[in-house]
Write a protein that holds these residues in place. Structure first.
Motif, PDB file in Angstrom:
ATOM      1  N   THR A 108       0.239  14.348   1.710  1.00  0.00           N
ATOM      2  CA  THR A 108       1.286  13.314   2.881  1.00  0.00           C
ATOM      3  C   THR A 108       2.175  12.557   2.149  1.00  0.00           C
ATOM      4  N   PRO A 109       3.761  12.147   1.705  1.00  0.00           N
ATOM      5  CA  PRO A 109       4.475  11.699   0.583  1.00  0.00           C
ATOM      6  C   PRO A 109       4.674  10.554   0.320  1.00  0.00           C
ATOM      7  N   LYS A 110       3.726   9.757   2.254  1.00  0.00           N
ATOM      8  CA  LYS A 110       3.571   7.874   2.144  1.00  0.00           C
ATOM      9  C   LYS A 110       2.129   8.212   0.821  1.00  0.00           C
ATOM     10  N   LYS A 111       1.575   8.523   0.550  1.00  0.00           N
ATOM     11  CA  LYS A 111       0.529   8.477   0.016  1.00  0.00           C
ATOM     12  C   LYS A 111       0.311   9.036  -1.286  1.00  0.00           C
ATOM     13  N   TYR A 112       0.573  10.380  -1.453  1.00  0.00           N
ATOM     14  CA  TYR A 112       0.328  11.584  -2.579  1.00  0.00           C
ATOM     15  C   TYR A 112       1.762  11.302  -3.141  1.00  0.00           C
ATOM     16  N   TYR A 113       1.955  11.334  -4.930  1.00  0.00           N
ATOM     17  CA  TYR A 113       3.369  12.576  -5.137  1.00  0.00           C
ATOM     18  C   TYR A 113       2.579  13.077  -6.879  1.00  0.00           C
ATOM     19  N   PHE A 114       3.364  13.999  -7.435  1.00  0.00           N
ATOM     20  CA  PHE A 114       3.925  14.578  -7.684  1.00  0.00           C
ATOM     21  C   PHE A 114       3.944  14.122  -9.248  1.00  0.00           C
ATOM     22  N   SER A 115       3.892  14.770 -10.744  1.00  0.00           N
ATOM     23  CA  SER A 115       4.793  14.978 -11.674  1.00  0.00           C
ATOM     24  C   SER A 115       6.006  15.399 -11.734  1.00  0.00           C
ATOM     25  N   LYS A 116       6.844  14.675 -12.093  1.00  0.00           N
ATOM     26  CA  LYS A 116       8.197  15.715 -12.147  1.00  0.00           C
ATOM     27  C   LYS A 116       8.207  16.823 -12.612  1.00  0.00           C
ATOM     28  N   ALA A 117       6.880  16.882 -13.328  1.00  0.00           N
ATOM     29  CA  ALA A 117       6.797  19.042 -14.185  1.00  0.00           C
ATOM     30  C   ALA A 117       6.050  19.414 -13.060  1.00  0.00           C
ATOM     31  N   ASP A 118       5.344  18.973 -12.756  1.00  0.00           N
ATOM     32  CA  ASP A 118       5.000  19.614 -11.519  1.00  0.00           C
ATOM     33  C   ASP A 118       5.374  20.178 -10.231  1.00  0.00           C
ATOM     34  N   GLU A 119       6.833  19.204  -9.747  1.00  0.00           N
ATOM     35  CA  GLU A 119       7.452  19.339  -8.909  1.00  0.00           C
ATOM     36  C   GLU A 119       9.207  20.713  -8.653  1.00  0.00           C
ATOM     37  N   GLU A 120       8.678  19.868 -10.616  1.00  0.00           N
ATOM     38  CA  GLU A 120       9.255  21.945 -11.203  1.00  0.00           C
ATOM     39  C   GLU A 120       8.721  23.177 -11.018  1.00  0.00           C
ATOM     40  N   LEU A 121       7.531  22.642 -11.206  1.00  0.00           N
ATOM     41  CA  LEU A 121       6.681  23.972 -11.189  1.00  0.00           C
ATOM     42  C   LEU A 121       6.315  24.438  -9.602  1.00  0.00           C
ATOM     43  N   LEU A 122       6.754  23.775  -8.972  1.00  0.00           N
ATOM     44  CA  LEU A 122       6.235  24.014  -7.319  1.00  0.00           C
ATOM     45  C   LEU A 122       7.274  24.928  -6.813  1.00  0.00           C
ATOM     46  N   LEU A 139       0.916  -0.782  -0.072  1.00  0.00           N
ATOM     47  CA  LEU A 139      -0.050  -0.119   0.231  1.00  0.00           C
ATOM     48  C   LEU A 139       0.761   1.361   0.063  1.00  0.00           C
ATOM     49  N   LYS A 140       1.769   1.336   0.794  1.00  0.00           N
ATOM     50  CA  LYS A 140       2.799   2.349   0.978  1.00  0.00           C
ATOM     51  C   LYS A 140       2.913   2.630  -0.507  1.00  0.00           C
ATOM     52  N   TYR A 141       3.806   1.624  -1.444  1.00  0.00           N
ATOM     53  CA  TYR A 141       4.733   2.135  -2.507  1.00  0.00           C
ATOM     54  C   TYR A 141       3.769   2.268  -3.698  1.00  0.00           C
ATOM     55  N   LYS A 142       2.266   2.187  -3.217  1.00  0.00           N
ATOM     56  CA  LYS A 142       1.130   2.510  -4.522  1.00  0.00           C
ATOM     57  C   LYS A 142       0.442   4.350  -3.842  1.00  0.00           C
ATOM     58  N   ARG A 143       1.382   4.973  -4.380  1.00  0.00           N
ATOM     59  CA  ARG A 143       0.482   5.895  -4.013  1.00  0.00           C
ATOM     60  C   ARG A 143       0.311   6.772  -5.428  1.00  0.00           C
ATOM     61  N   LYS A 144      -0.910   7.703  -4.469  1.00  0.00           N
ATOM     62  CA  LYS A 144      -1.658   8.104  -5.697  1.00  0.00           C
ATOM     63  C   LYS A 144      -1.250   9.674  -6.347  1.00  0.00           C
ATOM     64  N   LYS A 145      -0.953   9.918  -7.614  1.00  0.00           N
ATOM     65  CA  LYS A 145      -0.756  10.809  -8.353  1.00  0.00           C
ATOM     66  C   LYS A 145      -1.487  12.004  -8.176  1.00  0.00           C
ATOM     67  N   LEU A 146      -1.332  12.991  -7.129  1.00  0.00           N
ATOM     68  CA  LEU A 146      -2.000  14.312  -7.768  1.00  0.00           C
ATOM     69  C   LEU A 146      -1.561  15.630  -9.040  1.00  0.00           C
ATOM     70  N   GLU A 147      -2.699  15.566  -9.583  1.00  0.00           N
ATOM     71  CA  GLU A 147      -2.967  17.147 -10.431  1.00  0.00           C
ATOM     72  C   GLU A 147      -3.254  18.036 -10.165  1.00  0.00           C
ATOM     73  N   ILE A 148      -2.217  19.175 -10.510  1.00  0.00           N
ATOM     74  CA  ILE A 148      -2.273  20.363 -10.103  1.00  0.00           C
ATOM     75  C   ILE A 148      -3.202  21.416 -11.471  1.00  0.00           C
ATOM     76  N   ASN A 149      -4.366  21.771 -11.599  1.00  0.00           N
ATOM     77  CA  ASN A 149      -4.867  22.818 -12.869  1.00  0.00           C
ATOM     78  C   ASN A 149      -4.375  24.099 -12.153  1.00  0.00           C
ATOM     79  N   VAL A 150      -4.301  24.943 -13.013  1.00  0.00           N
ATOM     80  CA  VAL A 150      -3.898  26.559 -13.010  1.00  0.00           C
ATOM     81  C   VAL A 150      -5.232  27.438 -13.708  1.00  0.00           C
TER      82      VAL A 150
END
Length: 307
Positions: A213-227, A150-161
């Protein structure tokens, strides 16, 4: 503005003699007071130094426009500045150069502290994740393996602008707001806190039923750069009255849009709203050429937004 460009602005207006004197002043701790204030895109930097005769102090005032990327005002009450200063060129005495160099140093410290903490956390987190992964893989405990799965099956969060054109005081800028989620999108109510929390992998309440929380969610590399870009921008922007938006001047909108390539955005422009994709390529123009009597009429049916 890049740090290298900021340093270049200071050094471009410095003579070798005054630069050496400026370094001597800083090394001898002759800079007694140092203050920074920001109005729109202009930084006002003030310094207070021991004077040559040590009976009074020298005061400096340096203005740097971060959009135009140049010094727009420089003043010092030392004798050297009074004698040499002339109208059509920015002259920097040793005190003004010291003021500029100290400003560069403060900016570097602020960015390096954030980068160092972020990189250190990422290194530590990667090591722990690898150790944890192998511990899970080699475990004979079924319940432990399921928990790890479960820990390694994180969900990807999207960022809308969402970007809205703002016209005021004979100038144009753009208010940008952000929405985060998976199926349901939540408006970010404090952009600086949100970006800082994600970068430092801290828990952050986004909306009802969604806590990052980092254990449950993550952002794409492009969105990390945006952040990262958003957080760095908030460090120097002056928009404390509204934490839900960041205000982008028209002059640097293109630079911001480069962080949104291939992302669909909501754009309110010229009192109309568009759902469009940010692209960095030639515009697919097509024209119709008609002859009417002895005249030719060239038309296109598509309407494009350029920047």
């Amino acid at each position: 503005m890049k740090i290298s460009k900021l340093e270049q602005i200071i050094l471009h207006n410095s003579s070798k003699v005054n630069l050496n004197r400026a370094k001597h002043i800083l090394n001898n701790k002759e800079l007694l007071k140092f203050n920074i204030s920001k109005i729109d895109n202009v930084y006002n930097i003030y310094g207070n130094f021991k004077s040559e005769n040590k009976l009074q102090t020298c005061n400096t005032h340096l203005k740097i426009d971060f959009v135009e990327e140049k010094i727009i005002f420089a003043k010092c009450n030392c004798s050297m500045f009074s004698e040499i200063n002339y109208q059509n060129k920015t002259y920097l005495c040793e005190h003004l150069i010291s003021t500029g160099l100290r400003f560069v140093e403060e900016v570097k410290k602020k960015l390096n502290n954030r980068t160092t903490n972020k990189d250190k956390f990422r290194i530590d987190k990667n090591i722990l994740n690898e150790l944890d992964f192998f511990r899970c893989k080699d475990s004979n405990n079924l319940a432990e393996k399921e928990e790890c799965g479960l820990k390694y099956k994180r969900k990807k969060l999207e960022i809308n602008v969402s970007i809205s054109e703002v016209k005021e005081n004979n100038s144009k800028c753009f208010d940008v707001s952000f929405f985060v989620g998976t199926n349901n999108m939540y408006s970010i109510t404090n952009i600086k806190e949100w970006a800082e929390s994600i970068i430092n992998s801290k828990e952050y309440y986004i909306g009802k039923g969604l806590v990052y929380t980092p254990k449950k969610y993550y952002f794409s590399k492009a969105d990390e750069e945006l952040l990262e870009y958003i957080y760095e921008y908030t460090l120097f922007s002056d928009n404390e009255n509204n934490e839900r938006i960041i205000r982008i001047p028209n002059e640097i909108l293109r630079r911001f849009l480069e962080k949104l390539l291939k992302k669909k955005i909501k754009l309110n422009y010229n009192y109309q709203t568009y759902i469009t994709e940010v692209k960095d390529e030639n515009v697919p123009l097509s024209f119709t050429l008609k002859q009417i009597n002895d005249n030719y009429i060239l038309t296109t049916k598509k309407y494009f937004l350029f920047h």
